[in-house]
Design a protein around this motif. Sequence first.
Motif, PDB file in Angstrom:
ATOM      1  N   ALA A 182     -66.546  -9.752  27.727  1.00 45.51           N
ATOM      2  CA  ALA A 182     -65.158 -10.230  27.690  1.00 45.51           C
ATOM      3  C   ALA A 182     -65.119 -11.342  26.620  1.00 45.51           C
ATOM      4  O   ALA A 182     -66.052 -12.054  26.656  1.00 45.51           O
ATOM      5  CB  ALA A 182     -64.724 -11.118  29.029  1.00 45.51           C
ATOM      6  N   GLN A 183     -64.151 -11.650  25.875  1.00 43.14           N
ATOM      7  CA  GLN A 183     -63.733 -12.531  25.042  1.00 43.14           C
ATOM      8  C   GLN A 183     -63.396 -13.831  25.626  1.00 43.14           C
ATOM      9  O   GLN A 183     -63.201 -13.883  27.150  1.00 43.14           O
ATOM     10  CB  GLN A 183     -62.575 -12.320  23.886  1.00 43.14           C
ATOM     11  CG  GLN A 183     -62.856 -11.065  23.161  1.00 43.14           C
ATOM     12  CD  GLN A 183     -61.723 -10.565  22.388  1.00 43.14           C
ATOM     13  OE1 GLN A 183     -60.936 -11.675  22.065  1.00 43.14           O
ATOM     14  NE2 GLN A 183     -61.533  -9.148  21.865  1.00 43.14           N
ATOM     15  N   PRO A 184     -63.510 -14.983  25.045  1.00 39.72           N
ATOM     16  CA  PRO A 184     -63.308 -16.284  25.815  1.00 39.72           C
ATOM     17  C   PRO A 184     -61.967 -16.397  26.562  1.00 39.72           C
ATOM     18  O   PRO A 184     -62.066 -16.873  27.824  1.00 39.72           O
ATOM     19  CB  PRO A 184     -63.475 -17.333  24.741  1.00 39.72           C
ATOM     20  CG  PRO A 184     -64.287 -16.635  23.479  1.00 39.72           C
ATOM     21  CD  PRO A 184     -63.889 -15.222  23.548  1.00 39.72           C
ATOM     22  N   GLY A 185     -61.028 -15.832  26.159  1.00 32.91           N
ATOM     23  CA  GLY A 185     -59.729 -16.146  26.971  1.00 32.91           C
ATOM     24  C   GLY A 185     -59.598 -15.219  28.122  1.00 32.91           C
ATOM     25  O   GLY A 185     -59.408 -15.490  29.229  1.00 32.91           O
ATOM     26  N   THR A 186     -60.152 -14.241  27.936  1.00 37.32           N
ATOM     27  CA  THR A 186     -60.218 -13.110  28.862  1.00 37.32           C
ATOM     28  C   THR A 186     -61.131 -13.519  30.030  1.00 37.32           C
ATOM     29  O   THR A 186     -61.079 -13.708  31.417  1.00 37.32           O
ATOM     30  CB  THR A 186     -60.573 -11.567  28.527  1.00 37.32           C
ATOM     31  OG1 THR A 186     -59.537 -11.061  27.636  1.00 37.32           O
ATOM     32  CG2 THR A 186     -60.651 -10.705  29.724  1.00 37.32           C
ATOM     33  N   GLN A 187     -62.290 -13.916  29.624  1.00 34.43           N
ATOM     34  CA  GLN A 187     -63.457 -14.520  30.520  1.00 34.43           C
ATOM     35  C   GLN A 187     -62.818 -15.594  31.467  1.00 34.43           C
ATOM     36  O   GLN A 187     -62.955 -15.888  32.526  1.00 34.43           O
ATOM     37  CB  GLN A 187     -64.643 -15.154  29.882  1.00 34.43           C
ATOM     38  CG  GLN A 187     -65.662 -15.397  30.448  1.00 34.43           C
ATOM     39  CD  GLN A 187     -66.959 -15.893  29.687  1.00 34.43           C
ATOM     40  OE1 GLN A 187     -67.264 -15.292  28.771  1.00 34.43           O
ATOM     41  NE2 GLN A 187     -67.815 -16.815  30.292  1.00 34.43           N
ATOM     42  N   ARG A 188     -61.937 -16.652  30.625  1.00 35.98           N
ATOM     43  CA  ARG A 188     -61.517 -17.681  31.346  1.00 35.98           C
ATOM     44  C   ARG A 188     -60.452 -17.342  32.466  1.00 35.98           C
ATOM     45  O   ARG A 188     -60.603 -17.866  33.647  1.00 35.98           O
ATOM     46  CB  ARG A 188     -60.928 -18.770  30.466  1.00 35.98           C
ATOM     47  CG  ARG A 188     -60.081 -20.008  31.050  1.00 35.98           C
ATOM     48  CD  ARG A 188     -60.378 -21.173  30.232  1.00 35.98           C
ATOM     49  NE  ARG A 188     -59.340 -22.245  30.787  1.00 35.98           N
ATOM     50  CZ  ARG A 188     -59.708 -22.931  31.607  1.00 35.98           C
ATOM     51  NH1 ARG A 188     -60.960 -22.871  32.334  1.00 35.98           N
ATOM     52  NH2 ARG A 188     -58.722 -23.867  32.079  1.00 35.98           N
ATOM     53  N   ALA A 189     -59.798 -16.258  32.150  1.00 32.33           N
ATOM     54  CA  ALA A 189     -58.801 -15.808  33.119  1.00 32.33           C
ATOM     55  C   ALA A 189     -59.740 -15.374  34.245  1.00 32.33           C
ATOM     56  O   ALA A 189     -59.258 -15.466  35.668  1.00 32.33           O
ATOM     57  CB  ALA A 189     -57.907 -14.696  32.229  1.00 32.33           C
ATOM     58  N   ILE A 190     -60.485 -14.667  33.986  1.00 37.05           N
ATOM     59  CA  ILE A 190     -61.362 -13.871  35.191  1.00 37.05           C
ATOM     60  C   ILE A 190     -62.097 -14.934  35.941  1.00 37.05           C
ATOM     61  O   ILE A 190     -62.109 -14.771  37.209  1.00 37.05           O
ATOM     62  CB  ILE A 190     -62.477 -12.881  34.536  1.00 37.05           C
ATOM     63  CG1 ILE A 190     -61.700 -11.919  33.885  1.00 37.05           C
ATOM     64  CG2 ILE A 190     -63.432 -12.524  35.466  1.00 37.05           C
ATOM     65  CD1 ILE A 190     -62.776 -10.669  33.044  1.00 37.05           C
ATOM     66  N   GLU A 191     -62.562 -15.861  35.318  1.00 38.29           N
ATOM     67  CA  GLU A 191     -63.235 -16.970  36.039  1.00 38.29           C
ATOM     68  C   GLU A 191     -62.336 -17.752  36.940  1.00 38.29           C
ATOM     69  O   GLU A 191     -62.556 -18.232  37.897  1.00 38.29           O
ATOM     70  CB  GLU A 191     -64.085 -18.066  35.040  1.00 38.29           C
ATOM     71  CG  GLU A 191     -65.180 -17.336  34.329  1.00 38.29           C
ATOM     72  CD  GLU A 191     -65.972 -18.164  33.482  1.00 38.29           C
ATOM     73  OE1 GLU A 191     -65.276 -18.962  32.707  1.00 38.29           O
ATOM     74  OE2 GLU A 191     -67.083 -17.599  33.199  1.00 38.29           O
ATOM     75  N   LEU A 192     -61.221 -18.149  36.499  1.00 35.74           N
ATOM     76  CA  LEU A 192     -60.000 -18.924  37.061  1.00 35.74           C
ATOM     77  C   LEU A 192     -59.711 -18.275  38.558  1.00 35.74           C
ATOM     78  O   LEU A 192     -59.316 -18.733  39.249  1.00 35.74           O
ATOM     79  CB  LEU A 192     -58.928 -19.141  36.355  1.00 35.74           C
ATOM     80  CG  LEU A 192     -58.968 -20.177  35.209  1.00 35.74           C
ATOM     81  CD1 LEU A 192     -57.710 -20.234  34.242  1.00 35.74           C
ATOM     82  CD2 LEU A 192     -59.273 -21.744  36.019  1.00 35.74           C
ATOM     83  N   CYS A 193     -59.840 -16.703  38.388  1.00 35.16           N
ATOM     84  CA  CYS A 193     -59.523 -16.061  39.583  1.00 35.16           C
ATOM     85  C   CYS A 193     -60.532 -15.889  40.664  1.00 35.16           C
ATOM     86  O   CYS A 193     -60.394 -15.387  41.544  1.00 35.16           O
ATOM     87  CB  CYS A 193     -59.004 -14.542  39.176  1.00 35.16           C
ATOM     88  SG  CYS A 193     -57.356 -14.809  38.226  1.00 35.16           S
ATOM     89  N   GLY A 194     -61.565 -16.558  40.193  1.00 36.47           N
ATOM     90  CA  GLY A 194     -62.808 -16.691  41.188  1.00 36.47           C
ATOM     91  C   GLY A 194     -63.453 -15.458  40.997  1.00 36.47           C
ATOM     92  O   GLY A 194     -64.397 -15.033  42.042  1.00 36.47           O
ATOM     93  N   LEU A 195     -63.744 -14.764  39.800  1.00 41.19           N
ATOM     94  CA  LEU A 195     -64.272 -13.476  39.726  1.00 41.19           C
ATOM     95  C   LEU A 195     -65.406 -13.676  38.772  1.00 41.19           C
ATOM     96  O   LEU A 195     -66.132 -12.647  38.308  1.00 41.19           O
ATOM     97  CB  LEU A 195     -63.300 -12.483  39.204  1.00 41.19           C
ATOM     98  CG  LEU A 195     -62.274 -12.180  40.081  1.00 41.19           C
ATOM     99  CD1 LEU A 195     -61.343 -10.905  39.565  1.00 41.19           C
ATOM    100  CD2 LEU A 195     -62.583 -11.862  41.550  1.00 41.19           C
ATOM    101  N   GLY A 196     -65.772 -14.762  38.324  1.00 39.47           N
ATOM    102  CA  GLY A 196     -66.794 -14.807  37.370  1.00 39.47           C
ATOM    103  C   GLY A 196     -68.239 -14.161  37.854  1.00 39.47           C
ATOM    104  O   GLY A 196     -68.850 -13.916  36.717  1.00 39.47           O
ATOM    105  N   ASP A 197     -68.339 -14.075  38.688  1.00 36.79           N
ATOM    106  CA  ASP A 197     -69.850 -13.360  39.219  1.00 36.79           C
ATOM    107  C   ASP A 197     -69.671 -11.888  38.803  1.00 36.79           C
ATOM    108  O   ASP A 197     -70.926 -11.312  38.919  1.00 36.79           O
ATOM    109  CB  ASP A 197     -70.136 -13.883  40.791  1.00 36.79           C
ATOM    110  CG  ASP A 197     -68.855 -13.264  41.704  1.00 36.79           C
ATOM    111  OD1 ASP A 197     -67.884 -13.050  41.347  1.00 36.79           O
ATOM    112  OD2 ASP A 197     -69.539 -12.903  42.716  1.00 36.79           O
ATOM    113  N   TRP A 198     -68.773 -11.498  38.613  1.00 41.31           N
ATOM    114  CA  TRP A 198     -68.641 -10.013  38.206  1.00 41.31           C
ATOM    115  C   TRP A 198     -68.858  -9.825  36.689  1.00 41.31           C
ATOM    116  O   TRP A 198     -68.967  -8.600  36.144  1.00 41.31           O
ATOM    117  CB  TRP A 198     -67.105  -9.379  38.359  1.00 41.31           C
ATOM    118  CG  TRP A 198     -66.923  -9.309  39.931  1.00 41.31           C
ATOM    119  CD1 TRP A 198     -67.555  -9.842  41.309  1.00 41.31           C
ATOM    120  CD2 TRP A 198     -65.735  -8.800  40.628  1.00 41.31           C
ATOM    121  NE1 TRP A 198     -66.903  -9.691  42.112  1.00 41.31           N
ATOM    122  CE2 TRP A 198     -65.882  -9.032  42.255  1.00 41.31           C
ATOM    123  CE3 TRP A 198     -64.644  -8.379  39.968  1.00 41.31           C
ATOM    124  CZ2 TRP A 198     -64.891  -8.666  42.820  1.00 41.31           C
ATOM    125  CZ3 TRP A 198     -63.619  -7.773  40.830  1.00 41.31           C
ATOM    126  CH2 TRP A 198     -63.545  -8.209  42.325  1.00 41.31           C
TER     127      TRP A 198
END
Length: 108
Positions: free
Chosen positions: A89-105
């Motif tokens: 994931a690119q930084p912006g996409t990664q941030r959105a994923i992490e903000l939704c609590g899915l960072g461990d995926w």
Amino acid sequence: MITKQWGGEAFTVAVDVGDGTARLTLGGELDLAGGERFREALEAALAARHRDVVIECGELTYIDSTGISLICQARLGLQDGGTLVLRGAQPGTQRAIELCGLGDWLDE
């Protein structure tokens, strides 16, 4: 290996299935406009009854709640013991994923 591609102007998804893993390669902007194509691709991948799903996000430039919701639904649709990984994931996409609590995926 079986490959199928869904495409549009702002969003593309290609599905490769084989060896127990379904790999979805995303490109462009995954929002409400591309959500239906992504859902169809996810359904095709899950219908093949593969245990694991890898979503390649390296070319994904944007994701909104539609895409996040579909990823969550895909994880719920996995066979027992199956895994879902979001890769590259690119930084912006990664941030959105992490903000939704899915960072461990995420698998960088």
